[in-house]
Design a protein around this motif. Structure first.
Motif, PDB file in Angstrom:
ATOM      1  N   SER A 192      73.794  83.651  52.995  1.00 33.43           N
ATOM      2  CA  SER A 192      73.442  84.554  52.118  1.00 33.43           C
ATOM      3  C   SER A 192      74.124  84.702  50.994  1.00 33.43           C
ATOM      4  CB  SER A 192      72.883  85.860  52.639  1.00 33.43           C
ATOM      5  OG  SER A 192      74.099  86.541  53.109  1.00 33.43           O
ATOM      6  N   ALA A 193      75.439  84.586  51.100  1.00 31.13           N
ATOM      7  CA  ALA A 193      76.378  84.749  50.059  1.00 31.13           C
ATOM      8  C   ALA A 193      76.111  83.290  48.959  1.00 31.13           C
ATOM      9  CB  ALA A 193      77.821  84.623  50.589  1.00 31.13           C
ATOM     10  N   LEU A 194      75.998  82.163  49.651  1.00 29.06           N
ATOM     11  CA  LEU A 194      75.754  80.911  48.848  1.00 29.06           C
ATOM     12  C   LEU A 194      74.659  80.996  48.125  1.00 29.06           C
ATOM     13  CD1 LEU A 194      76.514  78.317  51.947  1.00 29.06           C
ATOM     14  CD2 LEU A 194      77.684  78.471  49.483  1.00 29.06           C
ATOM     15  N   VAL A 195      73.433  81.656  48.785  1.00 31.79           N
ATOM     16  CA  VAL A 195      72.189  81.882  48.021  1.00 31.79           C
ATOM     17  C   VAL A 195      72.558  82.828  46.899  1.00 31.79           C
ATOM     18  CG1 VAL A 195      70.036  82.717  48.310  1.00 31.79           C
ATOM     19  CG2 VAL A 195      70.823  81.279  49.961  1.00 31.79           C
ATOM     20  N   MET A 196      72.845  83.785  47.102  1.00 34.60           N
ATOM     21  CA  MET A 196      73.170  84.808  45.885  1.00 34.60           C
ATOM     22  C   MET A 196      74.150  84.419  44.865  1.00 34.60           C
ATOM     23  SD  MET A 196      75.187  88.458  46.250  1.00 34.60           S
ATOM     24  CE  MET A 196      76.794  87.682  46.350  1.00 34.60           C
ATOM     25  N   ASN A 197      75.117  83.498  45.250  1.00 38.81           N
ATOM     26  CA  ASN A 197      75.833  82.929  44.073  1.00 38.81           C
ATOM     27  C   ASN A 197      75.073  81.867  43.436  1.00 38.81           C
ATOM     28  OD1 ASN A 197      78.278  84.828  44.072  1.00 38.81           O
ATOM     29  ND2 ASN A 197      78.683  83.905  46.155  1.00 38.81           N
ATOM     30  N   PHE A 198      74.363  81.074  43.952  1.00 41.81           N
ATOM     31  CA  PHE A 198      73.768  79.954  43.226  1.00 41.81           C
ATOM     32  C   PHE A 198      72.508  80.463  42.559  1.00 41.81           C
ATOM     33  CE2 PHE A 198      70.400  76.603  43.186  1.00 41.81           C
ATOM     34  CZ  PHE A 198      71.337  75.652  42.864  1.00 41.81           C
ATOM     35  N   ARG A 199      71.741  81.537  42.686  1.00 49.43           N
ATOM     36  CA  ARG A 199      70.600  81.982  42.068  1.00 49.43           C
ATOM     37  C   ARG A 199      71.487  82.914  40.975  1.00 49.43           C
ATOM     38  NH1 ARG A 199      67.099  85.605  45.791  1.00 49.43           N
ATOM     39  NH2 ARG A 199      65.606  85.726  44.450  1.00 49.43           N
ATOM     40  N   ARG A 200      72.567  83.359  41.055  1.00 45.87           N
ATOM     41  CA  ARG A 200      72.974  84.240  40.168  1.00 45.87           C
ATOM     42  C   ARG A 200      73.606  83.243  38.938  1.00 45.87           C
ATOM     43  NH1 ARG A 200      78.324  86.067  38.961  1.00 45.87           N
ATOM     44  NH2 ARG A 200      78.837  85.246  41.169  1.00 45.87           N
ATOM     45  N   ARG A 201      73.886  82.282  39.444  1.00 51.40           N
ATOM     46  CA  ARG A 201      74.643  81.567  38.479  1.00 51.40           C
ATOM     47  C   ARG A 201      73.833  80.100  37.988  1.00 51.40           C
ATOM     48  NH1 ARG A 201      80.871  80.540  40.236  1.00 51.40           N
ATOM     49  NH2 ARG A 201      80.762  79.933  38.073  1.00 51.40           N
ATOM     50  N   ALA A 202      72.799  80.033  38.439  1.00 50.48           N
ATOM     51  CA  ALA A 202      72.074  78.817  37.976  1.00 50.48           C
ATOM     52  C   ALA A 202      71.205  78.976  36.921  1.00 50.48           C
ATOM     53  CB  ALA A 202      71.029  78.430  39.328  1.00 50.48           C
ATOM     54  N   LEU A 203      70.710  80.196  36.568  1.00 46.31           N
ATOM     55  CA  LEU A 203      69.952  80.540  35.638  1.00 46.31           C
ATOM     56  C   LEU A 203      70.294  80.123  34.259  1.00 46.31           C
ATOM     57  CD1 LEU A 203      68.970  84.158  36.609  1.00 46.31           C
ATOM     58  CD2 LEU A 203      67.631  82.152  36.919  1.00 46.31           C
ATOM     59  N   SER A 204      71.567  80.084  33.751  1.00 44.96           N
ATOM     60  CA  SER A 204      72.229  79.547  32.772  1.00 44.96           C
ATOM     61  C   SER A 204      72.551  78.056  32.408  1.00 44.96           C
ATOM     62  CB  SER A 204      73.576  80.348  32.354  1.00 44.96           C
ATOM     63  OG  SER A 204      74.511  80.035  33.552  1.00 44.96           O
ATOM     64  N   ARG A 205      72.443  77.315  33.806  1.00 45.69           N
ATOM     65  CA  ARG A 205      72.463  76.005  33.977  1.00 45.69           C
ATOM     66  C   ARG A 205      71.417  74.999  34.359  1.00 45.69           C
ATOM     67  NH1 ARG A 205      76.982  78.984  35.748  1.00 45.69           N
ATOM     68  NH2 ARG A 205      78.878  78.105  35.376  1.00 45.69           N
ATOM     69  N   HIS A 206      70.304  75.892  34.596  1.00 44.19           N
ATOM     70  CA  HIS A 206      69.158  74.786  34.774  1.00 44.19           C
ATOM     71  C   HIS A 206      68.007  75.332  33.997  1.00 44.19           C
ATOM     72  CE1 HIS A 206      67.062  72.075  37.440  1.00 44.19           C
ATOM     73  NE2 HIS A 206      66.174  72.919  37.739  1.00 44.19           N
ATOM     74  N   PRO A 207      67.186  74.352  33.505  1.00 41.57           N
ATOM     75  CA  PRO A 207      66.050  74.941  32.475  1.00 41.57           C
ATOM     76  C   PRO A 207      64.914  75.548  33.122  1.00 41.57           C
ATOM     77  CG  PRO A 207      66.138  72.528  32.631  1.00 41.57           C
ATOM     78  CD  PRO A 207      67.374  73.273  33.326  1.00 41.57           C
ATOM     79  N   ARG A 208      64.686  75.032  34.485  1.00 41.98           N
ATOM     80  CA  ARG A 208      63.431  75.451  35.173  1.00 41.98           C
ATOM     81  C   ARG A 208      63.720  76.115  36.540  1.00 41.98           C
ATOM     82  NH1 ARG A 208      59.777  70.341  35.451  1.00 41.98           N
ATOM     83  NH2 ARG A 208      61.780  69.296  35.862  1.00 41.98           N
ATOM     84  N   CYS A 209      64.364  77.174  36.531  1.00 42.39           N
ATOM     85  CA  CYS A 209      64.764  77.690  37.741  1.00 42.39           C
ATOM     86  C   CYS A 209      63.378  78.513  38.400  1.00 42.39           C
ATOM     87  CB  CYS A 209      65.564  78.655  37.751  1.00 42.39           C
ATOM     88  SG  CYS A 209      67.875  78.203  37.524  1.00 42.39           S
ATOM     89  N   PRO A 210      63.404  78.377  39.820  1.00 42.04           N
ATOM     90  CA  PRO A 210      62.197  79.003  40.429  1.00 42.04           C
ATOM     91  C   PRO A 210      61.948  80.597  40.008  1.00 42.04           C
ATOM     92  CG  PRO A 210      63.462  77.943  41.777  1.00 42.04           C
ATOM     93  CD  PRO A 210      64.222  78.206  40.683  1.00 42.04           C
ATOM     94  N   ASP A 211      60.947  81.086  40.261  1.00 42.99           N
ATOM     95  CA  ASP A 211      60.761  82.643  40.284  1.00 42.99           C
ATOM     96  C   ASP A 211      61.662  83.308  41.114  1.00 42.99           C
ATOM     97  OD1 ASP A 211      59.087  85.059  41.640  1.00 42.99           O
ATOM     98  OD2 ASP A 211      58.810  84.953  39.462  1.00 42.99           O
ATOM     99  N   SER A 212      62.048  84.389  40.972  1.00 45.09           N
ATOM    100  CA  SER A 212      63.096  85.102  41.698  1.00 45.09           C
ATOM    101  C   SER A 212      62.557  85.293  43.255  1.00 45.09           C
ATOM    102  CB  SER A 212      63.460  86.419  41.285  1.00 45.09           C
ATOM    103  OG  SER A 212      62.281  87.227  40.851  1.00 45.09           O
ATOM    104  N   ASN A 213      61.312  85.534  43.661  1.00 47.68           N
ATOM    105  CA  ASN A 213      60.656  85.779  44.806  1.00 47.68           C
ATOM    106  C   ASN A 213      60.393  84.310  45.541  1.00 47.68           C
ATOM    107  OD1 ASN A 213      60.851  88.455  44.330  1.00 47.68           O
ATOM    108  ND2 ASN A 213      59.014  88.491  43.229  1.00 47.68           N
ATOM    109  N   ASP A 214      60.540  83.192  44.858  1.00 50.44           N
ATOM    110  CA  ASP A 214      60.143  81.991  45.535  1.00 50.44           C
ATOM    111  C   ASP A 214      61.329  81.454  46.353  1.00 50.44           C
ATOM    112  OD1 ASP A 214      58.977  79.573  46.144  1.00 50.44           O
ATOM    113  OD2 ASP A 214      58.320  79.038  44.086  1.00 50.44           O
ATOM    114  N   GLN A 215      61.422  81.852  47.591  1.00 51.65           N
ATOM    115  CA  GLN A 215      62.310  81.522  48.321  1.00 51.65           C
ATOM    116  C   GLN A 215      62.377  79.909  48.855  1.00 51.65           C
ATOM    117  OE1 GLN A 215      62.302  84.257  51.784  1.00 51.65           O
ATOM    118  NE2 GLN A 215      63.373  85.833  50.425  1.00 51.65           N
ATOM    119  N   ALA A 216      61.185  79.569  49.012  1.00 47.20           N
ATOM    120  CA  ALA A 216      60.978  78.178  49.313  1.00 47.20           C
ATOM    121  C   ALA A 216      61.691  77.261  48.312  1.00 47.20           C
ATOM    122  CB  ALA A 216      59.482  77.796  49.597  1.00 47.20           C
TER     123      ALA A 216
END
Length: 258
Positions: free
Chosen positions: A61-85
């Motif tokens: 869960s730490a991996l997931v949290m840190n990736f989601r937190r920092r991916a937004l500025s690095r990837h143009p098309r991040c998934p919706d915050s609730n789209d876990q899949a």
């Protein structure tokens, strides 16, 4: 320690690959998925990287949290915050350990991953899986999409929420990039930390084929002749550069050894 999973047969050539695919298809009746391992030893078991590397879901869960937190500025098309899949697939695509295990619908693609580094001094292996029979073992009569609500309990612990630690399910996902299309990629999702081959009655839905170390170089060459190579399966400039450099190094090596 459980007994080592039995070998169905050996693979020495691309012709043997097709025979093994036919054997699996007849044995399982339904669709067959494949996975290549560069090492045939029992230590290369059928577990996702996150279960292999980390002892509990806190690290996951730490991996997931840190990736989601920092991916937004690095990837143009991040998934919706609730789209876990979608988040799990994006993490898997970029090499973050997840509870997804990659499979392919092509035994040729699986063989590439088994023998790509043919100089590795170990036997390789290819696994064949019946996704339908696996899911039936967990009382699921079909192969769901990863976004199916039925699979949410298996995903939630990766996101720090309550869910289940039981179950391994074969699942499909949208072909969101060219690599998934070319590699014919599919997944199993593992809430259970037990290696797939150690589940009860696993021989109902699994087969294993050994590729002897002496056969790996020949099989890798035959796969290249069949158009299965690094730059084809990973269609970007980095992998093209790596492949053409490797080709010229092979040419030079042959000339020096002539």
């Amino acid at each position: 320690m459980s007994a080592e999973f039995p070998i169905t047969r050996e693979i020495h050539s691309i012709g043997d690959l097709f025979e093994c695919a036919e054997i699996a298809s007849k044995a399982f009746t339904y669709v067959v998925w494949f996975r290549g391992h560069a090492d045939n030893s029992a230590s290369w078991d059928l577990r996702p990287t996150v279960h292999r590397k980390f002892p509990n879901t806190g690290y996951e869960s730490a991996l997931v949290m840190n990736f989601r937190r920092r991916a937004l500025s690095r990837h143009p098309r991040c998934p919706d915050s609730n789209d876990q899949a979608a988040w799990l697939c994006l993490m898997q695509h970029y090499g973050v350990p997840t509870r997804l295990l990659d499979w392919t619908e092509s035994i040729l693609v699986a063989a590439y991953f088994a023998v790509h580094n043919s100089k590795r001094e170990t036997d390789a292996a290819i696994w064949a899986l019946s996704p339908v029979l696996l899911n039936q073992a967990f009382d699921l009569p079909h192969i769901p999409a990863l976004s199916n609500p039925e699979l949410k309990p298996l995903m939630r612990p990766a996101f720090g929420a309550s869910g289940t630690d039981k179950g391994i399910i074969a699942t499909l996902y949208d072909e969101v990039d060219l690599r998934m299309l070319i590699q014919q990629g599919v997944f199993t999702i593992h809430a259970d930390r037990t290696p797939l081959e150690q589940l009860a009655d696993s021989q109902r839905f699994l087969q294993k084929y050994r590729i002897p170390q002496a056969a790996k170089s020949k099989l890798e060459w035959q796969l290249r002749l069949a158009g299965v190579s690094q730059s084809k399966l990973f269609p970007d400039l980095q992998n093209l550069a790596s492949e053409i450099t490797d080709q010229q190094e092979r040419v030079l090596e042959r000339k020096e050894n002539a």
